[in-house]
Scaffold this active site. Structure first.
Site, mmCIF file in Angstrom:
data_model
loop_
_atom_site.group_PDB
_atom_site.id
_atom_site.type_symbol
_atom_site.label_atom_id
_atom_site.label_comp_id
_atom_site.label_asym_id
_atom_site.label_seq_id
_atom_site.Cartn_x
_atom_site.Cartn_y
_atom_site.Cartn_z
ATOM 1 N N GLU A 268 0.820 -1.322 0.093
ATOM 2 C CA GLU A 268 0.129 -0.013 0.051
ATOM 3 C C GLU A 268 0.834 1.161 0.444
ATOM 4 O O GLU A 268 0.460 2.157 0.622
ATOM 5 C CB GLU A 268 -1.028 0.246 1.346
ATOM 6 C CG GLU A 268 -2.144 -1.051 1.478
ATOM 7 C CD GLU A 268 -3.156 -1.151 2.490
ATOM 8 O OE1 GLU A 268 -3.340 -0.142 2.778
ATOM 9 O OE2 GLU A 268 -4.315 -1.939 1.654
ATOM 10 N N GLU B 196 -6.365 -8.318 -0.752
ATOM 11 C CA GLU B 196 -7.512 -7.749 0.099
ATOM 12 C C GLU B 196 -8.516 -6.783 0.136
ATOM 13 O O GLU B 196 -8.718 -6.104 -1.505
ATOM 14 C CB GLU B 196 -6.264 -6.680 1.176
ATOM 15 C CG GLU B 196 -5.191 -7.156 1.437
ATOM 16 C CD GLU B 196 -4.583 -6.243 2.427
ATOM 17 O OE1 GLU B 196 -5.533 -5.304 3.148
ATOM 18 O OE2 GLU B 196 -3.324 -5.969 2.305
#
Length: 747
Positions: A380, A461
């Site tokens: 991320e 995710e």
């Protein structure tokens, strides 16, 4: 020949890292590795408690076998900033907490006792990954993996890389690259012999070459070999033996024949399409953090494969134990492994350490057939062009047989990897004020990438923090939790251009104060921290074929007034059955088929029983006296599974279930035990909050407190060996139940 001995016992542990500890042995607390520097409570604790320095010491006596040999300590992992001293002299320093390192003892050992001292620092050092920002998990201090004493000839095998060049061909080929170490810089004259063997030990082929620092031997025309696949994870062994004037060495690695390719049209394993259905995993346990040994690591892999029925696990967000990866190889569980990090990218020195982590990860794990993708981007993180050009280049240079991925959550981030891996949390964002986007489970990949064309793409995710759910939460929220997983998996199965999706996450985990529910827990898992399933776990389990396991799990606590409007409808039944029958009392009997209209793409859609199934008169019965019920699954018209619900559930049985009844006396070992309060029909009592207490006899102890309160009707614990062999018992008592004893053997 080589000897590798685990030396996990009899370490002296100290708070702090004073200079005096480096120079002389001091009696501290005797500990056995793997070890956590500070045991933490289950929740509501100060994570800074372990963010400081600690010292481990061990005496190593001189052995005649050391004479003329290379002697080293091999550390599988320690958190973090490790420095190793031998007899007061610095021999190794390793900042990273997730990759292995070695300390060469040759020429430093006295013919007597030798003092090995290891200092570690649990502080979150901003100079190394994953630190420098805020991270959504804990990095528990300690020598939390195994330590080995390795004795070899002066010239020895440092690594082996096996590549299966044409795995799908009838006649297969194998390339074996042998890297040798020669720290004493002796003339490299001798031979390298490689022998390929199958699982029974039968020899498949042998080849010999002249000894060199880097030798490649190629085997061709190998017949009668099997593929490594999900259902048939066949493994082979490459045994390497070197001969040199100074002595011989041997080393063996396992490998498998398989192909794995992410394409714009989806993922292919061994040439056939496979939709990835996975979960993310942290390597953490209650109380002891990272410090669990082989058995616990293997059990997590087994839970993923056998209980949750997933086909892939992502090692979020760092390289994990080789025991875990070895078990994934053995079970046929795919792995996406990534370097340490979480959102933050530091300066050039920080980036250099991350690049070093790529090298350490790939070279440690390049023989695992389960690993199909290298994660070479900080999870991320923002785009950092030059940094990620280098991480990709290095991964490809070290291992040309696997693709790379880089997990992001920022749309239209630069695509430098082979696979565009994306954390897609759109499901849940539609609830934010001002967001008028229609409810959808997943975005199209072109919307995410901004590329205008399809590329290899996987969702890495989803859900997680968008809908944190505790195992004891209200039934209605649990049903919403289940529905979110169903929607996303259905969307992934329905889009052939998405290779698959990996849910966040396998189980709940401890976290920093900045995240989670304020209790130092992220309740993001489909299981709780003890690996006890929430209802959402059966979304995954129910996708398996009935020949593997017949699955039927109603999403209900079965209580008239638990939901906001009362009753249990609509009732989701997670199942792989052809149809489900519900019997309510003596008057209502209905059969319902899976909801293919809502979930057309899932291998096994759930059965949804709602008001449409019943007549007005039948619905009226639900508002009268509460009745017992039976839910039955059918396959090919035959009854295969039934669950009975009592209209007056009462505490009846205290079920105590241990994963293993035999533990090892030769190493630190532990097994999980789950305690469940059950009613007269064998169903869990979700709101029984009684205290349960634990007592043991024999060479075991309870990890954590000796008494706990049931949460959601159950609680877990681990029992750990304390040294020595013999019979052992765990007795569980509670005011409402008769005592239950489990007998174990430590041998």
């Amino acid at each position: 020949m080589r000897t590798t001995t685990q030396i996990n016992s009899n370490w002296s542990f100290h708070e702090g890292a004073e200079k005096a500890l480096i120079e002389a042995f001091a009696a501290g607390r005797d500990v056995t590795l793997p070890h956590t520097a500070v045991e933490t409570p289950f929740n509501y604790f100060d994570e800074t408690a372990y963010q400081r320095a600690f010292t481990y010491q061990k005496r190593i006596a001189w052995q005649p076998a050391f004479e003329g040999k290379e002697v080293a300590l091999v550390f599988d992992g320690a958190m973090a900033d490790s420095v190793v001293y031998v007899n007061g002299e610095t021999v190794a320093a390793h900042p990273d907490g997730y990759t292995p390192f070695e300390a060469r003892l040759t020429d430093l050992l006295n013919k007597g006792d030798n003092l090995v001292t290891v200092t570690i620092n649990g502080a979150e050092n901003p100079a190394i990954p994953p630190f420098g920002g805020q991270i959504d998990y804990l990095t528990y201090a300690g020598i939390y993996r195994d330590v080995w004493l390795r004795v070899t000839a002066p010239v020895y095998v440092s690594n082996v890389k096996v590549e299966t060049l044409d795995a799908l061909a009838e006649r297969k080929s194998v390339s074996v690259r042998v890297l040798t170490a020669n720290p004493q810089k002796l003339p490299l004259e001798g031979t390298v012999k490689v022998t390929l063997k199958d699982a029974t030990g039968s020899v498949l082929a042998t080849s010999t070459a002249e000894l060199a620092a880097d030798v490649k031997l190629v085997f061709t025309d190998l017949e009668g070999l099997s593929l490594w696949d999900l259902d048939t994870p066949v493994l082979y062994t490459a045994e390497v033996e070197t001969t040199h004037a100074s002595g011989s060495d041997s080393h063996a690695v396992r490998f498998g024949f398989r192909t794995a390719e992410f394409t714009p049209e989806g993922f292919r394993l061994n040439g056939r399409p496979l939709k990835i259905r996975g979960l993310n995993r942290h390597q953490a346990w209650p109380y002891v953090g990272y410090a669990m040994g082989r058995r616990a690591q293997e059990r997590d892999a087994e839970l993923l494969k056998r209980k949750l029925k997933v086909n892939l696990v992502r090692t979020s967000h760092y390289p994990q134990s080789t025991w875990f990866l070895d078990r994934c190889d053995e079970l046929g569980l795919l792995v996406f492994e990534e370097i340490p990090g979480w959102q933050h990218v530091g300066d050039e020195a920080w980036q250099a350490q991350a690049i070093a982590n790529v090298r350490a990860m790939v070279t440690r794990d390049w023989n695992h057939p389960s690993i199909i993708l290298w994660g070479v981007r900080i999870n991320e993180s923002r785009d950092v062009h030059d940094f990620y050009i280098e991480t990709n280049r290095l991964a490809h240079e070290l291992d040309s047989t696997r693709q790379t991925g880089g997990v992001r959550y920022i749309t239209e981030s630069e695509f430098l990897e082979d696979v565009y891996t994306m954390n897609d949390f759109i499901l849940g964002n539609e609830e934010l004020p001002g967001n008028n986007r229609p409810r959808t489970a997943l975005r199209s990949q072109t919307e995410i990438t901004g590329l205008g064309r399809n590329v290899p793409y996987m969702v890495t995710e989803f859900n997680g923090h968008m809908h944190p759910t505790k195992r004891w939460d209200q039934e209605q929220r649990q049903a919403q939790h289940v529905t979110r997983y169903l929607e996303i998996l259905n969307a992934a199965y329905g889009d052939p251009n998405i290779s698959g999706c990996i849910g966040w996450c396998m189980f709940d985990y401890n976290t920093h104060k900045d995240f989670g529910s304020g209790d130092r827990i992220c309740h993001h898992g489909v299981m709780d921290m003890f690996r006890e399933p929430k209802f959402a776990a059966w979304v995954y389990t129910s996708q398996c074929d009935p020949s593997d396991e017949v699955v039927m799990q109603p999403v209900t606590f079965y209580a008239r007034g638990e939901r906001n409007i009362g009753g249990i409808l609509p009732l989701i039944v997670l199942t792989n059955c052809d149809e489900v029958e519900i019997r309510y009392g003596s008057q209502v009997v209905k059969r319902v088929k899976p909801d293919r209209e809502t979930y057309p793409h899932l291998p096994h859609a759930p059965v949804v029983i709602d008001h449409r199934v019943f007549t007005p008169d039948e619905l009226g019965l639900w508002g009268m006296q509460w009745e017992a019920a039976t839910i039955t699954g059918f396959i090919d018209g035959k009854e295969v599974k039934s669950i009975h619900y009592a209209d007056d559930p009462l505490p009846t049985t205290l079920e105590v279930e241990a994963d293993d009844l035999e533990l090892s006396a030769t190493a630190k070992d532990a097994t999980r035990v789950i305690v469940r309060a059950l009613d007269q029909k064998g169903n869990i009592l979700p709101f029984l909050d009684d205290t349960v207490s634990f007592s043991v006899t024999g060479p075991i102890k309870v990890i954590g407190p000796s008494s706990q309160v049931l949460k959601g009707g159950s609680v877990g614990l681990w029992v750990e060996t304390t040294g020595g062999a013999g019979a052992a018992t765990l007795t569980v008592t509670s005011p409402r139940f008769a005592a239950t004893t489990v007998s174990l053997t430590v041998a």
